[in-house]
Design a protein around this motif. Structure first.
Motif, mmCIF file in Angstrom:
data_model
loop_
_atom_site.group_PDB
_atom_site.id
_atom_site.type_symbol
_atom_site.label_atom_id
_atom_site.label_comp_id
_atom_site.label_asym_id
_atom_site.label_seq_id
_atom_site.Cartn_x
_atom_site.Cartn_y
_atom_site.Cartn_z
ATOM 1 N N THR A 9 0.694 -1.177 -0.040
ATOM 2 C CA THR A 9 -0.116 0.089 -0.102
ATOM 3 C C THR A 9 0.674 1.449 0.124
ATOM 4 N N HIS A 10 0.229 2.292 -0.126
ATOM 5 C CA HIS A 10 1.038 3.655 -0.197
ATOM 6 C C HIS A 10 0.233 4.411 1.008
ATOM 7 N N ALA A 11 1.262 5.277 1.673
ATOM 8 C CA ALA A 11 0.455 6.162 2.929
ATOM 9 C C ALA A 11 0.387 7.517 2.351
ATOM 10 N N LEU A 12 -0.957 7.944 2.708
ATOM 11 C CA LEU A 12 -1.340 9.340 2.604
ATOM 12 C C LEU A 12 -1.413 10.088 4.047
ATOM 13 N N VAL A 13 -0.347 10.526 4.752
ATOM 14 C CA VAL A 13 -0.151 10.911 6.034
ATOM 15 C C VAL A 13 -0.992 12.504 6.075
ATOM 16 N N VAL A 14 -2.165 12.476 6.919
ATOM 17 C CA VAL A 14 -2.738 13.742 7.075
ATOM 18 C C VAL A 14 -2.145 14.335 8.566
ATOM 19 N N LEU A 15 -1.600 15.262 8.418
ATOM 20 C CA LEU A 15 -0.705 15.886 9.496
ATOM 21 C C LEU A 15 -1.441 17.400 9.823
ATOM 22 N N ARG A 16 -2.043 17.394 11.101
ATOM 23 C CA ARG A 16 -2.141 18.637 11.659
ATOM 24 C C ARG A 16 -0.988 19.284 12.316
ATOM 25 N N HIS A 17 -0.723 20.587 11.759
ATOM 26 C CA HIS A 17 0.239 21.325 12.033
ATOM 27 C C HIS A 17 0.840 21.463 13.637
ATOM 28 N N ALA A 18 2.047 21.446 13.888
ATOM 29 C CA ALA A 18 2.447 21.403 15.336
ATOM 30 C C ALA A 18 1.941 22.456 16.050
ATOM 31 N N LYS A 19 2.314 22.759 17.283
ATOM 32 C CA LYS A 19 1.849 23.714 18.187
ATOM 33 C C LYS A 19 2.465 24.939 17.919
ATOM 34 N N ALA A 20 1.507 25.884 17.545
ATOM 35 C CA ALA A 20 1.667 27.104 17.042
ATOM 36 C C ALA A 20 1.339 28.417 18.241
ATOM 37 N N PRO A 77 11.404 10.881 11.769
ATOM 38 C CA PRO A 77 11.564 9.587 11.705
ATOM 39 C C PRO A 77 10.008 8.692 11.292
ATOM 40 N N LEU A 78 9.051 9.401 11.831
ATOM 41 C CA LEU A 78 7.706 8.829 11.816
ATOM 42 C C LEU A 78 7.162 9.138 10.090
ATOM 43 N N LEU A 79 7.721 10.205 9.582
ATOM 44 C CA LEU A 79 6.849 10.336 8.178
ATOM 45 C C LEU A 79 8.253 9.535 7.278
ATOM 46 N N ALA A 80 9.338 9.120 7.710
ATOM 47 C CA ALA A 80 10.154 8.309 7.025
ATOM 48 C C ALA A 80 9.864 7.049 7.110
ATOM 49 N N ALA A 81 9.210 6.332 8.310
ATOM 50 C CA ALA A 81 8.904 5.209 8.395
ATOM 51 C C ALA A 81 7.702 4.708 7.518
ATOM 52 N N SER A 123 0.965 6.932 -6.284
ATOM 53 C CA SER A 123 1.708 5.907 -6.287
ATOM 54 C C SER A 123 2.940 6.268 -5.486
ATOM 55 N N GLU A 124 2.900 7.103 -4.675
ATOM 56 C CA GLU A 124 3.851 7.490 -3.494
ATOM 57 C C GLU A 124 3.240 7.622 -2.237
ATOM 58 N N GLY A 125 4.086 7.633 -1.421
ATOM 59 C CA GLY A 125 3.736 8.134 0.061
ATOM 60 C C GLY A 125 4.015 9.557 0.279
ATOM 61 N N VAL A 126 2.845 10.278 0.879
ATOM 62 C CA VAL A 126 2.864 11.763 0.854
ATOM 63 C C VAL A 126 2.322 12.255 2.072
ATOM 64 N N VAL A 127 2.670 13.448 2.622
ATOM 65 C CA VAL A 127 2.135 14.078 4.012
ATOM 66 C C VAL A 127 1.243 15.129 3.435
ATOM 67 N N LEU A 128 0.284 15.452 3.869
ATOM 68 C CA LEU A 128 -0.357 16.709 3.579
ATOM 69 C C LEU A 128 -0.803 17.214 4.934
ATOM 70 N N CYS A 129 -0.071 18.576 5.145
ATOM 71 C CA CYS A 129 -0.446 19.492 6.187
ATOM 72 C C CYS A 129 -1.101 20.488 6.139
ATOM 73 N N SER A 130 -2.116 20.568 7.053
ATOM 74 C CA SER A 130 -3.173 21.706 7.334
ATOM 75 C C SER A 130 -3.609 21.756 8.457
ATOM 76 N N HIS A 131 -4.593 22.599 8.581
ATOM 77 C CA HIS A 131 -5.208 23.068 9.776
ATOM 78 C C HIS A 131 -6.632 22.484 10.521
ATOM 79 N N ARG A 132 -6.699 22.612 11.672
ATOM 80 C CA ARG A 132 -7.759 21.821 12.310
ATOM 81 C C ARG A 132 -9.348 22.335 11.887
ATOM 82 N N PRO A 133 -9.512 23.459 11.398
ATOM 83 C CA PRO A 133 -10.634 23.891 10.642
ATOM 84 C C PRO A 133 -10.900 23.189 9.479
ATOM 85 N N VAL A 134 -9.731 22.918 8.731
ATOM 86 C CA VAL A 134 -9.731 22.353 7.395
ATOM 87 C C VAL A 134 -9.654 20.703 7.445
#
Length: 295
Positions: free
Chosen positions: A147-158, A186-190, A246-257
């Motif tokens: 499988t491939h990973a789509l990693v949905v990431l909420r931005h870190a503490k601002a 290392p998490l995203l690399a994993a 067909s690749e692993g990706v990270v998508l970074c956005s905001h809590r309301p989105v």
């Protein structure tokens, strides 16, 4: 946990699989290790280092015990069992695939692991020493395909919104957020992330920056993923394209989105803390499994 009882010993590992190199193309093999101290056959696994994330530990332990570099697929049910000393052990498992060569013929035996071997699936089911490992292997069978990973990431503490007087798109991470962003590397690399797709807001860019600076993978910046310019149509278009990639990706956005992102994935409600990730494992545009990992 009853008052005064020691915390569980935490460990992590992986059920590493591959298609057989000879014979039937439908045959699958599983990576097993033999521990001479216990004279048992099991999956590569080991204890977490102090402060280490279980995702990072799983990849590290496979490398240390077998010499193979892996990337993680869908998570499996955690094991929890009592050890011989009376304490409880909690082991997180994932399916995994090898990156690069999967040849173990040159493995050098040591006091901890003296044999590393690829075993046919049915033979592995018989060879595994413990019932809980056989249950884990059975759970992994329908998840063995890549499988491939789509990693949905909420931005870190601002910085807090109320204490920021400038353009909100320029609001940066606080020190804790910067530390969360570093720990994401290392998490995203994993999960084999090879590109970052992020809101144009500074706090999102700062969240993915340590990973892209470390790896050199490309970044694509979208106003459509920012709070100010997000639209359901734009978010759905971005998510759909990534889900069919067909690749692993990270998508970074905001809590309301993020609810719009999750709706586009069709996986129900998910709440993410700052710096947390939703890992969506997909194959040919179809979601196979999901997991949430805290920072």
């Amino acid at each position: 946990m009853p008052l005064g009882e020691p915390r569980d010993v935490r460990a992590a590992g992986a059920v590493v699989t591959r298609k057989a190199t000879g014979g039937s193309r439908k045959e699958w093999e599983v990576l097993l290790v033999h521990r001479p101290k216990y004279d048992d056959w099991s999956f590569p696994k080991g204890k977490l280092d102090p402060g280490e994330h279980e995702v990072t530990a799983a990849v590290r332990e496979v490398a240390e015990e077998t010499g193979l570099d892996v990337r993680l697929g869908p998570a499996l049910a955690a094991q929890r069992y009592r050890m011989s000393n009376g304490r409880w052990k909690h082991v997180d498992y994932w399916t995994a695939k090898v990156v690069g060569s999967d040849d173990v013929s040159g493995y050098r035996p040591n006091a901890e692991i003296d044999v590393v071997e690829w075993a046919p699936w049915e033979a592995a089911m018989t060879r595994l020493t413990y019932p809980h490992d056989r249950e884990t292997l059975a759970e992994a069978r329908p998840l063995r395909r890549r499988t491939h990973a789509l990693v949905v990431l909420r931005h870190a503490k601002a910085r807090s919104r109320g204490g920021w007087r400038k353009d909100d798109r320029l609001r940066p991470l606080v020190q804790l957020g910067e530390a969360q962003a570093e720990r994401l590397v290392p998490l995203l690399a994993a999960f084999d992330v090879t590109s970052a797709h992020t809101s144009s807001s500074v706090r999102c860019l700062q969240t993915v920056r340590p990973y892209v600076d470390t790896t050199g993978w490309p970044t694509k910046i979208y106003d459509e993923l920012s709070e100010e310019h997000a639209s359901a149509e734009g978010v759905v278009e971005i998510v759909d394209a990534l889900l069919h990639g067909s690749e692993g990706v990270v998508l970074c956005s905001h809590r309301p989105v993020l609810p719009t992102v999750v709706d586009a994935l069709g996986i129900g409600d998910v709440e993410l803390e700052p710096g947390a990730i939703l890992v969506v494992h997909h194959r040919r545009g179809r979601v196979v499994a999901t997991e949430v990992r805290q920072p």
